[in-house]
Scaffold this motif. Structure first.
Motif, PDB file in Angstrom:
ATOM      1  N   PRO A   1      -4.853   1.009  -3.685  1.00 32.60           N
ATOM      2  CA  PRO A   1      -4.493   0.561  -2.426  1.00 32.60           C
ATOM      3  C   PRO A   1      -3.678   1.774  -1.711  1.00 32.60           C
ATOM      4  O   PRO A   1      -2.385   1.845  -1.633  1.00 32.60           O
ATOM      5  CB  PRO A   1      -3.580  -0.646  -2.441  1.00 32.60           C
TER       6      PRO A   1
ATOM      7  N   ILE B   1       0.874  -1.146  -0.166  1.00 34.58           N
ATOM      8  CA  ILE B   1      -0.153  -0.015   0.000  1.00 34.58           C
ATOM      9  C   ILE B   1       0.878   1.211   0.040  1.00 34.58           C
ATOM     10  O   ILE B   1       2.025   1.175   0.202  1.00 34.58           O
ATOM     11  CB  ILE B   1      -0.869  -0.117   1.229  1.00 34.58           C
TER      12      ILE B   1
ATOM     13  N   CYS C   1      -6.656  -1.856   2.735  1.00 29.37           N
ATOM     14  CA  CYS C   1      -6.366  -1.331   1.395  1.00 29.37           C
ATOM     15  C   CYS C   1      -5.506  -2.460   0.620  1.00 29.37           C
ATOM     16  O   CYS C   1      -5.549  -2.424  -0.787  1.00 29.37           O
ATOM     17  CB  CYS C   1      -5.316  -0.072   1.590  1.00 29.37           C
TER      18      CYS C   1
ATOM     19  N   PRO D   1      -9.005   2.572  -1.461  1.00 29.84           N
ATOM     20  CA  PRO D   1      -8.499   3.684  -0.612  1.00 29.84           C
ATOM     21  C   PRO D   1      -9.261   3.780   0.610  1.00 29.84           C
ATOM     22  O   PRO D   1     -10.529   3.661   0.788  1.00 29.84           O
ATOM     23  CB  PRO D   1      -8.320   4.949  -1.440  1.00 29.84           C
TER      24      PRO D   1
END
Length: 221
Positions: A70, A42, A127, A133
């Motif tokens: 992510p 992420i 994520c 998000p």
């Protein structure tokens, strides 16, 4: 601004909030390069409350949701931006809710190291698990001014700063927990603090004794 490719730490930007779209772009790359993976790396795009209402952040968040990227939009809310209280600069001071009903948000006590650790673990799972998000607000506080030219007490009083140090200091909270759990004594923690201060002092002296970058580094600037 610090930068480390090895540790996936991509630095900041001189323009307020400009690093956030870059963070979204990095998240796009992570998703693209990890197609089919159960867990995707992420991106954490960090900014302060003073940048929270920047248009580029809203645009990056919108695109990130459309593409299910992510990325964590993490607002470090120190409550005063560069010198203006959040109440005077933001119509909505609950920054974790800026994603509305579309992008989920999480509010975290940024002065509590354990709360921060748990929140980031959750964000990584959420994520990185393909859910897209999220917004996160770390409620924190700065004791000093924003810069050398800011005394830090023209928009708040000394009593407020002192009270925060006494009741909310993140390092003191960790110390008290360690002692309450019986994992360290006050004497041991004081000794550790001396070691840390000595290490910082050595690093400072090394930096002062260092040399300026070689001239060829500036050839393409």
């Amino acid at each position: 601004h610090f930068y480390s490719k090895k540790n996936r730490f991509w630095g900041g930007a001189g323009i307020v909030g400009a690093q956030v779209p870059v963070g979204a772009g990095l998240a796009f790359a992570d998703k693209y390069l990890n197609k089919g993976a159960e867990s995707i790396p992420i991106s954490v795009a960090m900014y302060g409350d003073g940048a929270a209402n920047q248009g580029q952040i809203w645009e990056a968040a919108n695109m990130s949701k459309l593409w299910n990227l992510p990325v964590v939009f993490l607002c470090e809310n120190n409550q005063y931006g560069m010198g203006t209280s959040a109440e005077r600069s933001s119509a909505n001071t609950e920054y974790f809710k800026q994603g509305g009903v579309i992008i989920p948000g999480l509010k975290v006590d940024g002065m509590d190291a354990l709360a921060v650790k748990k929140a980031m673990q959750f964000a990584k799972e959420y994520c990185g698990g393909g859910n897209g998000p999220m917004y996160m607000e770390m409620k924190t506080y700065r004791y000093h001014g924003h810069s050398m030219s800011d005394p830090g007490i023209t928009y708040r009083n000394r009593e407020e700063v002192s009270e925060m140090r006494k009741t909310k200091d993140c390092i003191e909270l960790v110390k008290s927990r360690l002692m309450e759990a019986g994992w360290a004594t006050e004497a041991e923690l004081k000794e550790k603090e001396k070691e840390v201060r000595a290490e910082v002092a050595r690093a400072l002296e090394e930096a002062k004794a260092g040399h300026e970058p070689r001239a060829e580094l500036l050839d393409r600037v």
